[in-house]
Design an enzyme around this catalytic site. Structure first.
Site, PDB file in Angstrom:
ATOM      1  N   ASP A  37      25.069  61.070  84.486  1.00 57.30           N
ATOM      2  CA  ASP A  37      24.219  60.405  85.403  1.00 57.30           C
ATOM      3  C   ASP A  37      23.657  61.501  86.316  1.00 57.30           C
ATOM      4  O   ASP A  37      23.772  62.650  85.898  1.00 57.30           O
ATOM      5  CB  ASP A  37      25.087  59.604  86.298  1.00 57.30           C
ATOM      6  CG  ASP A  37      24.797  58.553  87.143  1.00 57.30           C
ATOM      7  OD1 ASP A  37      24.998  57.419  86.667  1.00 57.30           O
ATOM      8  OD2 ASP A  37      23.805  58.741  87.680  1.00 57.30           O
ATOM      9  N   ASP A  60      19.453  63.723  83.783  1.00 57.64           N
ATOM     10  CA  ASP A  60      18.530  62.968  84.128  1.00 57.64           C
ATOM     11  C   ASP A  60      17.724  62.459  82.760  1.00 57.64           C
ATOM     12  O   ASP A  60      16.998  63.372  82.100  1.00 57.64           O
ATOM     13  CB  ASP A  60      17.531  63.567  84.953  1.00 57.64           C
ATOM     14  CG  ASP A  60      16.435  62.785  85.408  1.00 57.64           C
ATOM     15  OD1 ASP A  60      15.914  61.782  84.787  1.00 57.64           O
ATOM     16  OD2 ASP A  60      15.736  63.173  86.450  1.00 57.64           O
ATOM     17  N   VAL A  61      17.943  61.172  82.475  1.00 55.20           N
ATOM     18  CA  VAL A  61      17.596  60.934  80.936  1.00 55.20           C
ATOM     19  C   VAL A  61      16.059  61.124  80.628  1.00 55.20           C
ATOM     20  O   VAL A  61      15.417  60.969  79.621  1.00 55.20           O
ATOM     21  CB  VAL A  61      18.028  59.490  80.600  1.00 55.20           C
ATOM     22  CG1 VAL A  61      19.508  59.393  80.660  1.00 55.20           C
ATOM     23  CG2 VAL A  61      17.294  58.498  81.636  1.00 55.20           C
ATOM     24  N   ASN A  87      22.517  53.601  78.698  1.00 59.52           N
ATOM     25  CA  ASN A  87      22.686  52.599  79.559  1.00 59.52           C
ATOM     26  C   ASN A  87      21.885  53.057  80.996  1.00 59.52           C
ATOM     27  O   ASN A  87      21.477  52.124  81.654  1.00 59.52           O
ATOM     28  CB  ASN A  87      24.251  52.644  80.055  1.00 59.52           C
ATOM     29  CG  ASN A  87      24.347  51.624  81.245  1.00 59.52           C
ATOM     30  OD1 ASN A  87      24.333  50.533  81.289  1.00 59.52           O
ATOM     31  ND2 ASN A  87      24.617  52.611  82.299  1.00 59.52           N
ATOM     32  N   TYR A 158       9.742  46.856  84.945  1.00 60.58           N
ATOM     33  CA  TYR A 158      11.094  46.562  84.447  1.00 60.58           C
ATOM     34  C   TYR A 158      11.136  45.817  83.299  1.00 60.58           C
ATOM     35  O   TYR A 158      11.667  46.177  82.042  1.00 60.58           O
ATOM     36  CB  TYR A 158      12.114  46.086  85.363  1.00 60.58           C
ATOM     37  CG  TYR A 158      13.420  45.775  85.010  1.00 60.58           C
ATOM     38  CD1 TYR A 158      14.331  46.923  85.043  1.00 60.58           C
ATOM     39  CD2 TYR A 158      14.154  44.547  84.577  1.00 60.58           C
ATOM     40  CE1 TYR A 158      15.521  46.968  84.436  1.00 60.58           C
ATOM     41  CE2 TYR A 158      15.361  44.520  84.209  1.00 60.58           C
ATOM     42  CZ  TYR A 158      16.220  45.656  84.247  1.00 60.58           C
ATOM     43  OH  TYR A 158      17.300  45.356  83.771  1.00 60.58           O
ATOM     44  N   LYS A 162      12.226  47.079  79.130  1.00 55.56           N
ATOM     45  CA  LYS A 162      13.202  46.613  78.431  1.00 55.56           C
ATOM     46  C   LYS A 162      12.910  45.869  77.273  1.00 55.56           C
ATOM     47  O   LYS A 162      13.427  45.791  76.280  1.00 55.56           O
ATOM     48  CB  LYS A 162      14.101  45.720  79.441  1.00 55.56           C
ATOM     49  CG  LYS A 162      14.775  46.185  80.609  1.00 55.56           C
ATOM     50  CD  LYS A 162      15.727  47.294  80.057  1.00 55.56           C
ATOM     51  CE  LYS A 162      16.712  47.802  81.127  1.00 55.56           C
ATOM     52  NZ  LYS A 162      17.692  48.809  80.659  1.00 55.56           N
ATOM     53  N   ILE A 193      24.529  39.893  85.430  1.00 51.86           N
ATOM     54  CA  ILE A 193      25.768  40.742  85.389  1.00 51.86           C
ATOM     55  C   ILE A 193      25.829  41.091  87.038  1.00 51.86           C
ATOM     56  O   ILE A 193      24.753  41.862  87.249  1.00 51.86           O
ATOM     57  CB  ILE A 193      25.852  41.833  84.274  1.00 51.86           C
ATOM     58  CG1 ILE A 193      25.401  41.257  83.052  1.00 51.86           C
ATOM     59  CG2 ILE A 193      27.283  42.466  84.439  1.00 51.86           C
ATOM     60  CD1 ILE A 193      26.323  39.983  82.308  1.00 51.86           C
ATOM     61  N   THR A 195      26.315  43.541  89.282  1.00 52.81           N
ATOM     62  CA  THR A 195      26.475  45.073  89.248  1.00 52.81           C
ATOM     63  C   THR A 195      25.613  45.469  90.574  1.00 52.81           C
ATOM     64  O   THR A 195      25.042  44.719  90.921  1.00 52.81           O
ATOM     65  CB  THR A 195      26.079  45.815  87.969  1.00 52.81           C
ATOM     66  OG1 THR A 195      24.476  45.587  87.939  1.00 52.81           O
ATOM     67  CG2 THR A 195      26.504  45.303  86.694  1.00 52.81           C
TER      68      THR A 195
END
Length: 267
Positions: A37, A60-61, A87, A158, A162, A193, A195
């Protein structure tokens, strides 16, 4: 138990939410899990709290150098990678200035969302393929979204990112099959979901409860899901139980994408 025994797993965005739930479940199932993360303090805390073989590393992706560092680490310590859970992701609502609708979108905000959600997945797949060739049975699981299948007027970046994750997963699946690599690739599409990603949209207190109730009323199963619902889907795709499954999209959304709303009537 131990559906992932002796598997080496990397989970991105693992400090909270779906990533945290996946890391805990995978450890329970016998895997060695590397949590990653950008929130290092929280990531270390979560990793330390997990029962099983877990460790934390900063990642950091969106950064090529970070992926190269973790590739070298995994190769040096474990010699291979068996499972990657891509993820990490952002909506952009908290992380950028916006706006995010198609007419008024801010291009820098658009690029930021794509750098994490799409570039991060592409770099993750690239890194994983190099590490997974030494595995006997490897799996890449990319977290997309219901927003990758339907349009979202107020979250164009977003939804776009995706949708690209959905398609790239199929490309990776076919590429690996074409090259006879022992690597499968699939995408999961969560919807509604509950979260921390929803916090900015739900508010607090009574307003939050009212918002959750309103959202749930439009879901066929009449409730929002929780992170573990997605974790169990990821577990199936990560395990050898799905050895003949590649290039699919698995919806975890209470029936939202099945068609029109069909939630129970109060009458």
């Amino acid at each position: 138990m131990h559906r992932l025994k002796e598997k080496v797993v990397l989970v991105t965005g693992a400090a909270r939410g779906i990533g945290q739930a996946i890391a805990q479940l995978f450890c329970d199932e016998g895997a060695t899990v590397i949590l990653s993360d950008i929130n290092d303090e929280l990531g270390q805390t979560v990793s330390s709290s997990i029962k099983g073989k877990a460790e934390y590393h900063h990642l950091d992706v969106s950064k090529v150098d970070d992926w190269e560092l973790i590739r070298r680490y995994i190769e040096s310590k474990y010699g291979r990678l068996d499972v990657l859970i891509n993820n990490a992701g952002i909506t952009g609502f908290l992380e950028t200035t916006g706006p995010h609708d198609p007419e008024n979108l801010d291009i820098e905000s658009w690029h930021k969302v794509h750098s994490v959600n799409l570039d991060g997945v592409a770099l993750g797949c690239k890194t994983a393929i190099a590490l997974m060739k030494k595995s006997t049975s490897a799996s890449i699981v990319n977290l997309s979204s219901r927003s990758g299948i339907v349009g979202i007027p107020g979250a164009a970046a977003y939804a776009s990112s995706k949708a690209a994750v959905r398609n790239h997963s199929k490309t990776v699946a076919l590429y690996c099959a074409q090259n006879n690599y022992p690597i499968r690739c699939n995408s999961i599409h969560p919807g509604a979901i509950l979260t921390p990603m929803w916090d900015a949209m739900l508010g607090e207190g009574d307003a939050r409860e009212s918002a959750i109730k309103a959202i749930s009323s439009d879901i066929p199963l009449n409730t929002m899901g929780d992170a573990k619902d997605v974790a169990y889907a990821a577990l199936y795709l990560a395990s050898d139980e799905s050895k003949y499954v590649t290039g699919i999209e698995l919806n975890v959304d209470g029936g939202i994408l099945a068609g029109s709303s069909a939630s129970p009537s109060e009458e």
